[in-house]
Design a protein around this motif. Structure first.
Motif, mmCIF file in Angstrom:
data_model
loop_
_atom_site.group_PDB
_atom_site.id
_atom_site.type_symbol
_atom_site.label_atom_id
_atom_site.label_comp_id
_atom_site.label_asym_id
_atom_site.label_seq_id
_atom_site.Cartn_x
_atom_site.Cartn_y
_atom_site.Cartn_z
ATOM 1 N N GLY A 180 1.107 -1.353 0.219
ATOM 2 C CA GLY A 180 -0.205 -0.198 0.444
ATOM 3 C C GLY A 180 0.865 1.265 0.301
ATOM 4 O O GLY A 180 0.868 2.259 -0.764
ATOM 5 N N ARG A 181 1.903 1.193 0.599
ATOM 6 C CA ARG A 181 3.172 2.283 0.830
ATOM 7 C C ARG A 181 3.696 2.918 -0.690
ATOM 8 O O ARG A 181 3.767 3.726 -0.676
ATOM 9 C CB ARG A 181 3.612 2.309 1.781
ATOM 10 C CG ARG A 181 3.197 2.651 3.257
ATOM 11 C CD ARG A 181 4.318 2.067 4.022
ATOM 12 N NE ARG A 181 4.133 2.480 5.909
ATOM 13 C CZ ARG A 181 4.210 1.991 6.807
ATOM 14 N NH1 ARG A 181 5.564 1.342 6.202
ATOM 15 N NH2 ARG A 181 4.224 2.340 8.165
ATOM 16 N N ASN B 195 1.876 2.002 -3.352
ATOM 17 C CA ASN B 195 1.284 2.228 -4.530
ATOM 18 C C ASN B 195 0.808 3.598 -4.098
ATOM 19 O O ASN B 195 0.892 4.358 -5.305
ATOM 20 C CB ASN B 195 -0.180 1.793 -4.234
ATOM 21 C CG ASN B 195 -0.269 0.601 -4.953
ATOM 22 O OD1 ASN B 195 0.342 0.568 -6.520
ATOM 23 N ND2 ASN B 195 -1.178 -0.170 -4.832
ATOM 24 N N ASP B 196 0.842 4.298 -2.715
ATOM 25 C CA ASP B 196 0.794 5.722 -2.472
ATOM 26 C C ASP B 196 1.783 6.732 -3.111
ATOM 27 O O ASP B 196 1.791 7.818 -3.473
ATOM 28 C CB ASP B 196 0.384 5.759 -1.199
ATOM 29 C CG ASP B 196 -0.549 5.631 -0.835
ATOM 30 O OD1 ASP B 196 -1.342 4.993 -1.570
ATOM 31 O OD2 ASP B 196 -0.773 5.476 0.520
ATOM 32 N N PHE B 197 2.967 6.277 -2.567
ATOM 33 C CA PHE B 197 4.408 7.313 -2.483
ATOM 34 C C PHE B 197 4.155 6.796 -4.576
ATOM 35 O O PHE B 197 4.272 8.344 -4.781
ATOM 36 C CB PHE B 197 5.424 5.796 -2.817
ATOM 37 C CG PHE B 197 6.940 6.584 -3.056
ATOM 38 C CD1 PHE B 197 7.453 7.910 -2.717
ATOM 39 C CD2 PHE B 197 8.001 5.986 -4.400
ATOM 40 C CE1 PHE B 197 8.702 8.345 -3.562
ATOM 41 C CE2 PHE B 197 8.812 6.377 -4.515
ATOM 42 C CZ PHE B 197 9.116 8.199 -3.922
ATOM 43 N N TYR B 198 4.391 5.935 -5.443
ATOM 44 C CA TYR B 198 4.278 6.349 -6.656
ATOM 45 C C TYR B 198 3.499 7.214 -7.026
ATOM 46 O O TYR B 198 3.185 7.805 -8.337
ATOM 47 C CB TYR B 198 4.306 5.019 -7.463
ATOM 48 C CG TYR B 198 5.286 4.350 -7.512
ATOM 49 C CD1 TYR B 198 6.556 4.422 -7.800
ATOM 50 C CD2 TYR B 198 5.698 2.812 -6.746
ATOM 51 C CE1 TYR B 198 8.150 3.487 -7.542
ATOM 52 C CE2 TYR B 198 6.512 2.042 -7.073
ATOM 53 C CZ TYR B 198 7.955 2.282 -7.568
ATOM 54 O OH TYR B 198 9.083 2.028 -7.644
ATOM 55 N N ALA B 199 1.596 7.209 -6.837
ATOM 56 C CA ALA B 199 0.923 7.950 -7.240
ATOM 57 C C ALA B 199 1.421 9.290 -6.737
ATOM 58 O O ALA B 199 1.009 10.018 -7.223
ATOM 59 C CB ALA B 199 -0.147 7.550 -6.974
ATOM 60 N N GLY B 200 1.065 9.275 -4.950
ATOM 61 C CA GLY B 200 1.603 11.218 -4.919
ATOM 62 C C GLY B 200 2.759 11.352 -5.390
ATOM 63 O O GLY B 200 2.749 13.009 -5.706
ATOM 64 N N TRP C 100 2.942 2.876 -10.454
ATOM 65 C CA TRP C 100 1.563 2.768 -9.785
ATOM 66 C C TRP C 100 0.590 1.955 -10.772
ATOM 67 O O TRP C 100 0.151 1.190 -10.199
ATOM 68 C CB TRP C 100 1.520 4.159 -9.393
ATOM 69 C CG TRP C 100 -0.281 4.551 -9.124
ATOM 70 C CD1 TRP C 100 -0.663 3.714 -8.368
ATOM 71 C CD2 TRP C 100 -1.772 4.891 -9.205
ATOM 72 N NE1 TRP C 100 -2.057 3.683 -7.640
ATOM 73 C CE2 TRP C 100 -2.737 4.893 -8.487
ATOM 74 C CE3 TRP C 100 -2.055 5.354 -10.822
ATOM 75 C CZ2 TRP C 100 -3.533 5.706 -9.012
ATOM 76 C CZ3 TRP C 100 -2.585 6.766 -10.740
ATOM 77 C CH2 TRP C 100 -4.291 5.868 -9.670
#
Length: 304
Positions: free
Chosen positions: A142-143, A145-150, A277
């Motif tokens: 999950g982290r 995913n969040d990192f790549y998207a952000g 992502w």
């Protein structure tokens, strides 16, 4: 409409939504064989949910003790259904409901309470529901995913901002090349109200004479790179117009080619990050990796 009819309708809609979400994550691509199998599984389960046996519904209500059984799926619906086709492969919708009941009974601290719709022969394995290794891997996934998207979104926005800044620098350089500079005197330097804590931003009061003789007094908000001038010092400026507005300071314009290069690097980094992502969304954890942390008896049974 009875509670059973509401449950059938809502649960079927939830499973159909899972299939649609999986299809949407492919972004128009054909997807792998694993993706197609999972979508087909959810669609089959959704059809079966429309005629689910009343005894199964009654048993699930007894486990949840929360009235309408569909409420039971709200707290952990996404987490449990995300494991379907990945960590757990139900034979049919009844098997899925049984598995959800067992997993949720653990979360509700009802492990010692008999589950009415289960028998020892049909009770699904409680694999990795609370497994620390799998939990840590889920958090890492999950982290990521969040990192790549952000990072992708922020990098693209910064890239566009730098492109705008570079065009502004080119315009200012062309303007300075065609106009004469005049000396400006620094009257005072004070930290801005926003930058007092960091000490980086400054409000610099300048006075300079327009070509037609008018004396102008302006406040220039100097940010990064930090301004190192002192009151009483002089620096060359180029008036933008006959009005008294903040002039162009040639030494603070910057290099447009360097700014364009930074924009290109940010654009490339943002696109790569968003691509990663999307790849992670289309490729959740696979059975091969599951075998690294799940005991053999806990691995899913794949009908294909």
């Amino acid at each position: 409409m009875s509670d059973l009819d509401v449950f059938r309708r809502d649960f079927s809609g939830i499973l159909t939504g899972c299939a649609n979400a999986r299809r949407a994550s492919l972004c128009g691509g054909s997807g792998s064989g694993e993706d197609l199998k999972i979508m087909a599984l959810f669609e089959r389960l959704a059809r079966e949910a429309e005629t689910i046996d009343p005894a199964v519904f009654a048993g699930l209500r007894a486990v949840t003790e929360q009235g309408l059984a569909t409420r039971h799926f709200i707290p952990r619906r996404e987490a449990l259904l995300a494991q379907v086709g990945v960590l757990y492969w139900p034979k049919d919708v009844v098997d899925l409901v049984r598995w959800i009941a067992v997993q949720s009974s653990e979360d509700l601290d009802l492990c010692r309470k008999p589950v009415p719709i289960l028998s020892p022969a049909t009770q699904p394995r409680r694999h990795a529901g609370l497994d620390p290794a799998r939990r840590r891997r889920d958090i890492s996934y999950g982290r990521a995913n969040d990192f790549y998207a952000g990072f992708g979104i922020v990098a693209l926005l910064l890239s566009l901002w730098n492109v705008t800044l570079a065009f502004g620098q080119m315009h200012d350089r062309a303007f300075v090349a065609g106009h004469a500079t005049v000396p400006a005197t620094i009257v005072s330097i004070e930290p801005t109200s926003v930058g007092k804590s960091s000490g980086l931003a400054r409000d610099v009061v300048l006075t300079f004479q327009q070509p037609h003789g008018e004396i102008c007094r302006v406040v220039w908000h100097a940010a990064l790179p930090s301004f190192e001038g002192a009151p009483g010092a002089s620096l060359p400026v180029v008036p933008r117009s006959s009005a008294c507005e903040v002039p162009i300071i040639p030494s603070r314009i910057g290099d447009p080619m360097q700014t364009f290069t930074l924009a290109a690097v940010l654009m490339a980094g943002g696109l790569v990050s968003l691509h990663m992502w999307g790849w992670l969304l289309r490729h959740p954890p696979r059975p091969f990796f599951q075998s690294l942390w799940l005991p053999p008896e806990s691995r899913r049974h794949d009908p294909a």
